[in-house]
Design a protein around this motif. Structure first.
Motif, PDB file in Angstrom:
ATOM      1  N   LEU A 136      24.444  34.741  49.124  1.00 13.16           N
ATOM      2  CA  LEU A 136      25.333  35.633  48.375  1.00 13.16           C
ATOM      3  C   LEU A 136      25.983  34.926  47.184  1.00 13.16           C
ATOM      4  N   ASN A 137      26.155  33.626  47.301  1.00 21.82           N
ATOM      5  CA  ASN A 137      26.923  32.865  46.318  1.00 21.82           C
ATOM      6  C   ASN A 137      26.072  32.420  45.131  1.00 21.82           C
ATOM      7  N   VAL A 138      25.211  33.322  44.632  1.00 19.47           N
ATOM      8  CA  VAL A 138      24.332  32.997  43.508  1.00 19.47           C
ATOM      9  C   VAL A 138      25.122  32.934  42.203  1.00 19.47           C
ATOM     10  N   PHE A 139      25.956  33.940  41.969  1.00 24.98           N
ATOM     11  CA  PHE A 139      26.758  33.980  40.749  1.00 24.98           C
ATOM     12  C   PHE A 139      28.198  34.329  41.142  1.00 24.98           C
ATOM     13  N   PRO A 140      28.960  33.327  41.586  1.00 25.56           N
ATOM     14  CA  PRO A 140      30.320  33.613  42.069  1.00 25.56           C
ATOM     15  C   PRO A 140      31.277  33.979  40.943  1.00 25.56           C
ATOM     16  N   ILE A 141      32.152  34.933  41.229  1.00 22.44           N
ATOM     17  CA  ILE A 141      33.202  35.341  40.296  1.00 22.44           C
ATOM     18  C   ILE A 141      34.524  35.282  41.044  1.00 22.44           C
ATOM     19  N   THR A 142      35.453  34.504  40.549  1.00 23.82           N
ATOM     20  CA  THR A 142      36.791  34.439  41.141  1.00 23.82           C
ATOM     21  C   THR A 142      37.759  35.193  40.236  1.00 23.82           C
ATOM     22  N   ILE A 143      38.414  36.192  40.798  1.00 26.98           N
ATOM     23  CA  ILE A 143      39.370  36.996  40.031  1.00 26.98           C
ATOM     24  C   ILE A 143      40.764  36.469  40.336  1.00 26.98           C
ATOM     25  N   PRO A 144      41.451  35.924  39.348  1.00 29.24           N
ATOM     26  CA  PRO A 144      42.779  35.347  39.612  1.00 29.24           C
ATOM     27  C   PRO A 144      43.797  36.433  39.930  1.00 29.24           C
ATOM     28  N   PRO A 145      44.842  36.097  40.670  1.00 32.79           N
ATOM     29  CA  PRO A 145      45.895  37.079  40.959  1.00 32.79           C
ATOM     30  C   PRO A 145      46.624  37.484  39.689  1.00 32.79           C
ATOM     31  N   LEU A 146      47.270  38.632  39.738  1.00 36.88           N
ATOM     32  CA  LEU A 146      47.916  39.180  38.546  1.00 36.88           C
ATOM     33  C   LEU A 146      48.998  38.252  38.010  1.00 36.88           C
ATOM     34  N   ARG A 147      49.680  37.523  38.884  1.00 38.60           N
ATOM     35  CA  ARG A 147      50.754  36.627  38.435  1.00 38.60           C
ATOM     36  C   ARG A 147      50.222  35.487  37.571  1.00 38.60           C
ATOM     37  N   GLN A 148      48.910  35.232  37.634  1.00 42.74           N
ATOM     38  CA  GLN A 148      48.311  34.174  36.813  1.00 42.74           C
ATOM     39  C   GLN A 148      47.686  34.712  35.534  1.00 42.74           C
ATOM     40  N   ARG A 149      47.782  36.014  35.311  1.00 36.30           N
ATOM     41  CA  ARG A 149      47.258  36.593  34.063  1.00 36.30           C
ATOM     42  C   ARG A 149      48.251  37.612  33.522  1.00 36.30           C
ATOM     43  N   ASN A 191      49.400  42.570  43.628  1.00 33.68           N
ATOM     44  CA  ASN A 191      48.513  42.514  42.467  1.00 33.68           C
ATOM     45  C   ASN A 191      48.436  43.844  41.711  1.00 33.68           C
ATOM     46  N   VAL A 192      47.266  44.175  41.156  1.00 37.62           N
ATOM     47  CA  VAL A 192      47.128  45.351  40.291  1.00 37.62           C
ATOM     48  C   VAL A 192      47.444  46.635  41.056  1.00 37.62           C
ATOM     49  N   ARG A 193      47.083  46.668  42.336  1.00 45.23           N
ATOM     50  CA  ARG A 193      47.341  47.864  43.143  1.00 45.23           C
ATOM     51  C   ARG A 193      48.840  48.133  43.250  1.00 45.23           C
ATOM     52  N   GLU A 194      49.643  47.085  43.377  1.00 45.08           N
ATOM     53  CA  GLU A 194      51.090  47.245  43.449  1.00 45.08           C
ATOM     54  C   GLU A 194      51.651  47.697  42.105  1.00 45.08           C
ATOM     55  N   LEU A 195      51.161  47.099  41.012  1.00 45.84           N
ATOM     56  CA  LEU A 195      51.595  47.509  39.676  1.00 45.84           C
ATOM     57  C   LEU A 195      51.294  48.977  39.445  1.00 45.84           C
ATOM     58  N   GLU A 196      50.122  49.422  39.857  1.00 43.45           N
ATOM     59  CA  GLU A 196      49.750  50.831  39.692  1.00 43.45           C
ATOM     60  C   GLU A 196      50.744  51.745  40.405  1.00 43.45           C
ATOM     61  N   SER A 197      51.142  51.382  41.618  1.00 45.73           N
ATOM     62  CA  SER A 197      52.096  52.198  42.368  1.00 45.73           C
ATOM     63  C   SER A 197      53.464  52.229  41.691  1.00 45.73           C
ATOM     64  N   VAL A 198      53.896  51.086  41.172  1.00 47.86           N
ATOM     65  CA  VAL A 198      55.187  51.017  40.486  1.00 47.86           C
ATOM     66  C   VAL A 198      55.192  51.921  39.257  1.00 47.86           C
ATOM     67  N   ILE A 199      54.122  51.858  38.456  1.00 45.29           N
ATOM     68  CA  ILE A 199      54.064  52.671  37.243  1.00 45.29           C
ATOM     69  C   ILE A 199      53.949  54.153  37.584  1.00 45.29           C
ATOM     70  N   GLU A 200      53.183  54.496  38.591  1.00 46.60           N
ATOM     71  CA  GLU A 200      53.074  55.910  38.977  1.00 46.60           C
ATOM     72  C   GLU A 200      54.436  56.455  39.394  1.00 46.60           C
ATOM     73  N   ARG A 201      55.172  55.683  40.192  1.00 47.52           N
ATOM     74  CA  ARG A 201      56.494  56.120  40.628  1.00 47.52           C
ATOM     75  C   ARG A 201      57.435  56.265  39.432  1.00 47.52           C
ATOM     76  N   ALA A 202      57.351  55.324  38.492  1.00 40.61           N
ATOM     77  CA  ALA A 202      58.219  55.378  37.311  1.00 40.61           C
ATOM     78  C   ALA A 202      57.890  56.583  36.432  1.00 40.61           C
ATOM     79  N   VAL A 203      56.600  56.876  36.241  1.00 40.84           N
ATOM     80  CA  VAL A 203      56.187  58.025  35.432  1.00 40.84           C
ATOM     81  C   VAL A 203      56.702  59.323  36.052  1.00 40.84           C
ATOM     82  N   ILE A 204      56.621  59.432  37.355  1.00 41.91           N
ATOM     83  CA  ILE A 204      57.065  60.652  38.041  1.00 41.91           C
ATOM     84  C   ILE A 204      58.564  60.873  37.870  1.00 41.91           C
ATOM     85  N   THR A 205      59.339  59.791  37.914  1.00 45.72           N
ATOM     86  CA  THR A 205      60.798  59.938  37.891  1.00 45.72           C
ATOM     87  C   THR A 205      61.412  59.863  36.494  1.00 45.72           C
TER      88      THR A 205
END
Length: 282
Positions: A136-149, A191-205
């Motif tokens: 499986l490890n032919v072309f590895p991709i590591t996605i950094p956490p949101l706090r690092q980008r 990460n991104v999933r948490e940010l998405e929830s925060v923005i959705e809640r903010a848009v609604i309110t």
């Protein structure tokens, strides 16, 4: 693909598929952690009628459905080790059998696998096959956490605002600099999933066209003390932002030069916020 939960591994997998020569074919997603252990084999490889008690109909497996396209195996580290040899055979030979059938089925799929676990550690524990890992490890991709980008956060915020504006029939156009700065400084354990929830809640309110975050997020604390002692809760950011705009406009609330218009709020809403935060003219 390796990365913490919520970093966007599924998004990257869909992007790889959509930009490939297989984009006209199906992309099948399988979350290995959500499939019951007693059903995962038939879900992946299919079954014939009567293959086991209760199987009254033939079922086409996910690998067969993905023929010619892409299969995304999310949380591959959760796959039972007894099934990993079958997956290894598909990678090596491009063939498998449905449960209850002696007929070998050929398949041509691109396999994208993802995990939030350290698979090398899983190998040492005897929970993951070493030969499968190297296949499986032919072309590895590591996605950094949101706090690092942090530079990605403004782009993601604007994307989610546009998404939830459309979904909720809103017209939010601007994000106060102080709020954006706080979002960029936050640790984001989800990460991104948490940010998405925060923005959705903010848009609604939010009332008006300027994004406002009304409720206190108790999770807005940096778990690592060295990572940032000075990060404010969003409720403090909004308090300071309202106070700054009021002072800038000489405490005028209504009218064309009033703070309410600049904040994108109704005057009555601004007064309510002032009472909520204890903001009074000194």
């Amino acid at each position: 693909m390796l990365g913490e939960t919520g970093v966007g591994k599924g998004v990257v997998a869909r992007a790889i598929h959509s930009l490939s020569t297989r984009k006209g074919q199906a992309m099948i997603t399988v979350n290995c952690s959500t499939l019951p252990a007693n059903l995962i084999e038939s879900e992946l490889f299919g079954r014939e009628r009567g293959a086991f008690t209760g199987s009254s109909e033939r079922q086409i497996g996910r690998f067969e459905l993905a023929d010619g396209g892409t299969i995304f195996l999310d949380e591959i580290g959760e796959m039972p080790i007894e099934l990993q040899s079958k997956l290894l055979r598909i990678i090596q030979d491009g063939e498998f059998e449905r449960l209850g059938s002696p007929r070998t089925i050929k398949t041509n799929v691109r396999i994208i696998a993802a995990s939030n676990r350290n698979l090398e550690e899983q190998i040492r524990k005897g929970c993951f096959r070493e030969d499968l890992y190297y296949r499986l490890n032919v072309f590895p991709i590591t996605i950094p956490p949101l706090r690092q980008r942090q530079e990605d956060i403004p782009l993601l915020v604007r994307h989610f605002i546009a998404l939830f504006n459309k979904k909720n029939n809103r017209n939010i156009e601007t994000v106060p600099h102080a709020i954006m700065k706080t979002l960029q400084q936050y640790f984001w354990p989800g990460n991104v999933r948490e940010l998405e929830s925060v923005i959705e809640r903010a848009v609604i309110t939010t009332q008006g066209t300027t994004l406002q975050v009304l409720d206190r997020f108790d999770t807005f604390q940096i778990p690592d003390k060295t990572a940032g002692q000075n990060v404010k809760a969003l409720i403090e950011v909004e308090h300071d932002h309202i106070l700054q705009v009021l002072e800038k406009n000489n405490w005028r609330i209504e009218g064309k030069k009033g703070a309410a218009l600049q904040l994108g709020l109704n005057p009555s809403t601004l007064r309510a916020r002032m009472r909520k935060y204890g903001i009074q003219r000194q």
